[in-house]
Scaffold this active site. Sequence first.
Site: not given
Ligand code: SF4
Ligand code: FE
Length: 498
Positions: A100, A104, A191, A258, A293, A297, A300, A456
């Site tokens: 991660c 983001c 995060t 985190e 968000h 996902y 990422c 996560e």
């Molecule tokens: Fe982390 Fe994925 Fe959230 Fe970006 S989108 S902060 S990589 S979990």
């Molecule tokens: Fe996240």
Amino acid sequence: MALMTAAQYIESLRKLNTRVYMFGEKIDNWVDHPMIKPSINCVAMTYSLALDPEYEDLMTATSNLTGKKINRFSHIHQSTEDLIKKVKMQRLMGQKTASCFQRCVGMDAFNAVYSTTYEMDEKNGTDYHKRFKDFLTFVQEEDLVVDGAMTDPKGDRSKAPHQQDDLDLFVHVKERRPDGIVVRGAKCHQTGSINSHWHLIMPTQAMKEADRDFAVSFACPSDAEGLFMVYGRQSCDTRKMEEGADIDLGNKLFGGQEALVVFDDVFIPNEYVFMDGEYEFAGMLVERFSGFHRQSYGGCKVGVGDVIIGAAALAAEYNGVEKASAVKDKLIEMTHLNETLYSCGIACSAEGCPTKCGSYMIDLLLANVCKQNVTRFPYEIVRLAEDIAGGLMVTMPGEKDFKSDTVVGRNGETLADICSKFFVGNGKCSTEDRMRILRFLENICLGSSAVGYRTESMHGAGSPQAQRIMIQRQGNIEDKKALAKKIAGIKTERINHE
Ligand code: SF4
Ligand code: FE
């Protein structure tokens, strides 16, 4: 200031007086702490790739506020093309870090606050949108990392914020002064919060009038007076503290992070306040941030999935079973699952639409379907990776045994000789390479990287039930019933239950 280099980013963190606690103590040099460093390396990658001509198109954008070139992580999406590039950038980042990369949450918070403040001002005549644009211009110009913070501790989940025995369980306005507000409370599992220069706080859920003081959004620097953070533990995290640790870490360079972020009466000047009491907009802000968000996902986790699939294929090869049809089929299944997640990320972006202020939103239904799949498929991908890797992934001796010159055999063999002999694979790869790939899989399936890939995937951007509620709301069952009635020749308006 132009785009920062990775080194400049890391140096900029040293200049902050961020208060960080871990293992019961204040950590003064947290930038070089072996347990924190990998997460800083991840964010640093968002800087280095932005300066790499090969990735410039994905990693940078033109600011709608200044017309200048900025890092895409601080960009307000201006089109569906921007939304698609965002997902592609996240897949790329996942491929480069297998972790991660944290930046983001700020990007998704910017986009949610940007469009929501516009609509708040339109209804109430406030000036939050202008304040936010000024703040974002500063962030873009300085190329800063901002932690987008939503999740409150929430205490007794059956009670509204104002009903909690301890009001601090939700961030709230404790005092209003002519020049700003004083806030109290905390945000959980934040995060990348320690690696961030600033924090952008949003309410955690839709709110009613009695929760007016909890409907608050603001920005503050990481080293604001009264703000401190407590680092979150990860499985096998202290391996990073072992002297000379390398192979046993699996992913030595990169990791997630985190922390609990505590606001112990922090003063926020008016220019950084973007919501103060407008409870009727709390739901919109939450819905938009979580929608963005959930789209994220679909990028990422797919990038990390690419690395896992590659690692599983290597593990099979090193064992000499890469030609087995069962192994091939498992890799096909992993790829199918991973690309399905990507399809969802791209689809919710391609189906995006403009908000009232002109910035672009994802398709909310498809973004929630994307994240719902993410709560499942990475678990199956990891299960298949473990299946292919074999039990050695969790039973293998440690790196020090593989490197030990302690004599243990009748013929003078060292521990290293014994380990190399008995953990040999197909004979074409070194035992060390086999060990490295198995340790990587251990790390991503069960170790500290599992925080970012597995748990996560379940809880980040909202737990599965949160998406199901949104899918129900956006699913439009009434329209679907009308379709069925028309084709089935049903003319009655409603069902008579008597
Ligand atoms: Fe982390 Fe994925 Fe959230 Fe970006 S989108 S902060 S990589 S979990
Ligand atoms: Fe996240």
